[in-house]
Design a protein around this motif. Structure first.
Motif, PDB file in Angstrom:
ATOM      1  N   GLN A   1     -15.057  33.310   1.334  1.00 47.68           N
ATOM      2  CA  GLN A   1     -16.121  33.709   2.256  1.00 47.68           C
ATOM      3  C   GLN A   1     -16.837  32.500   2.841  1.00 47.68           C
ATOM      4  O   GLN A   1     -17.245  32.506   3.996  1.00 47.68           O
ATOM      5  N   GLN A   2     -16.988  31.460   2.053  1.00 48.23           N
ATOM      6  CA  GLN A   2     -17.694  30.258   2.507  1.00 48.23           C
ATOM      7  C   GLN A   2     -16.824  29.373   3.393  1.00 48.23           C
ATOM      8  O   GLN A   2     -17.317  28.415   3.980  1.00 48.23           O
ATOM      9  N   ALA A   3     -15.542  29.710   3.512  1.00 43.41           N
ATOM     10  CA  ALA A   3     -14.624  28.895   4.304  1.00 43.41           C
ATOM     11  C   ALA A   3     -14.896  28.992   5.798  1.00 43.41           C
ATOM     12  O   ALA A   3     -14.450  28.156   6.560  1.00 43.41           O
ATOM     13  N   GLY A   4     -15.616  29.999   6.215  1.00 46.93           N
ATOM     14  CA  GLY A   4     -15.940  30.129   7.628  1.00 46.93           C
ATOM     15  C   GLY A   4     -15.367  31.384   8.242  1.00 46.93           C
ATOM     16  O   GLY A   4     -14.540  32.074   7.656  1.00 46.93           O
ATOM     17  N   SER A   5     -15.807  31.661   9.438  1.00 44.78           N
ATOM     18  CA  SER A   5     -15.453  32.917  10.097  1.00 44.78           C
ATOM     19  C   SER A   5     -14.103  32.873  10.804  1.00 44.78           C
ATOM     20  O   SER A   5     -13.662  33.876  11.334  1.00 44.78           O
ATOM     21  N   SER A   6     -13.434  31.719  10.830  1.00 43.04           N
ATOM     22  CA  SER A   6     -12.152  31.660  11.534  1.00 43.04           C
ATOM     23  C   SER A   6     -11.024  32.314  10.733  1.00 43.04           C
ATOM     24  O   SER A   6      -9.956  32.579  11.274  1.00 43.04           O
ATOM     25  N   LEU A   7     -11.251  32.578   9.450  1.00 39.57           N
ATOM     26  CA  LEU A   7     -10.271  33.268   8.625  1.00 39.57           C
ATOM     27  C   LEU A   7     -10.713  34.711   8.424  1.00 39.57           C
ATOM     28  O   LEU A   7     -11.862  34.978   8.108  1.00 39.57           O
ATOM     29  N   ARG A   8      -9.785  35.623   8.598  1.00 38.58           N
ATOM     30  CA  ARG A   8     -10.056  37.036   8.331  1.00 38.58           C
ATOM     31  C   ARG A   8      -9.437  37.343   6.976  1.00 38.58           C
ATOM     32  O   ARG A   8      -8.327  36.902   6.688  1.00 38.58           O
ATOM     33  N   CYS A   9     -10.149  38.076   6.137  1.00 38.52           N
ATOM     34  CA  CYS A   9      -9.602  38.363   4.817  1.00 38.52           C
ATOM     35  C   CYS A   9      -9.890  39.791   4.396  1.00 38.52           C
ATOM     36  O   CYS A   9     -10.843  40.414   4.868  1.00 38.52           O
ATOM     37  N   GLU A  10      -9.007  40.296   3.525  1.00 40.35           N
ATOM     38  CA  GLU A  10      -9.167  41.621   2.935  1.00 40.35           C
ATOM     39  C   GLU A  10      -8.921  41.492   1.440  1.00 40.35           C
ATOM     40  O   GLU A  10      -7.835  41.091   1.020  1.00 40.35           O
ATOM     41  N   LEU A  11      -9.912  41.835   0.650  1.00 39.87           N
ATOM     42  CA  LEU A  11      -9.782  41.872  -0.796  1.00 39.87           C
ATOM     43  C   LEU A  11      -9.111  43.194  -1.162  1.00 39.87           C
ATOM     44  O   LEU A  11      -9.537  44.254  -0.706  1.00 39.87           O
ATOM     45  N   THR A  12      -8.050  43.142  -1.942  1.00 43.26           N
ATOM     46  CA  THR A  12      -7.370  44.350  -2.401  1.00 43.26           C
ATOM     47  C   THR A  12      -7.432  44.388  -3.928  1.00 43.26           C
ATOM     48  O   THR A  12      -7.884  43.433  -4.561  1.00 43.26           O
ATOM     49  N   ALA A  13      -6.942  45.458  -4.500  1.00 43.13           N
ATOM     50  CA  ALA A  13      -6.977  45.606  -5.953  1.00 43.13           C
ATOM     51  C   ALA A  13      -6.081  44.597  -6.668  1.00 43.13           C
ATOM     52  O   ALA A  13      -6.311  44.286  -7.838  1.00 43.13           O
ATOM     53  N   MET A  14      -5.094  44.059  -5.968  1.00 40.56           N
ATOM     54  CA  MET A  14      -4.127  43.172  -6.613  1.00 40.56           C
ATOM     55  C   MET A  14      -4.094  41.767  -6.035  1.00 40.56           C
ATOM     56  O   MET A  14      -3.266  40.948  -6.436  1.00 40.56           O
ATOM     57  N   GLY A  15      -4.961  41.455  -5.108  1.00 36.69           N
ATOM     58  CA  GLY A  15      -4.964  40.137  -4.489  1.00 36.69           C
ATOM     59  C   GLY A  15      -5.789  40.145  -3.221  1.00 36.69           C
ATOM     60  O   GLY A  15      -6.545  41.083  -2.962  1.00 36.69           O
ATOM     61  N   THR A  16      -5.634  39.105  -2.433  1.00 35.75           N
ATOM     62  CA  THR A  16      -6.371  38.981  -1.184  1.00 35.75           C
ATOM     63  C   THR A  16      -5.403  38.644  -0.065  1.00 35.75           C
ATOM     64  O   THR A  16      -4.485  37.838  -0.247  1.00 35.75           O
TER      65      THR A  16
END
Length: 112
Positions: A30-45
């Motif tokens: 999250q602190q890496a910046g807004s240029s990366l989009r991420c989705e937390l899942t039950a088994m990874g990201t």
């Protein structure tokens, strides 16, 4: 643009619960910046963005459990680096969902 699935697993923590470690690892992302989009899942990201930037933040994510007392960390990556046309997390999911029977979505349970 790359799509990367990452799983960072601390080993030898003395507990079967890993949510505190996962929280700290996700905070780094999250602190890496807004240029990366991420989705937390039950088994990874799942992370979407520039591959060099993703790999840089994954290195930081991998180091995080060590700073919290883990003595060993296992990190697994899957990289989808498509260069023939733009790709995104949403586009990949939509491509599968449009091929499913009417009214079906990716949230259902399939009995095997």
């Amino acid at each position: 643009m790359a799509i990367v699935q990452v799983s960072v697993v601390p080993l030898g923590t003395g507990s079967t619960s890993l949510s505190e470690y996962v929280t700290e690892v996700h905070r780094v992302l999250q602190q890496a910046g807004s240029s990366l989009r991420c989705e937390l899942t039950a088994m990874g990201t799942i992370i979407e963005g520039d591959l060099d930037e993703i790999l840089k933040v994954i290195r930081q994510m991998h180091e995080t459990p060590f700073t919290k007392g883990a003595m060993r960390v296992s990190t697994t990556l899957t990289i989808d680096d498509r260069r023939d046309k733009p790709a995104s997390i949403r586009q990949k999911v939509a491509s599968v969902e449009e091929k499913l029977p009417d009214g079906a979505d990716g949230e259902r349970t399939i009995e095997i």
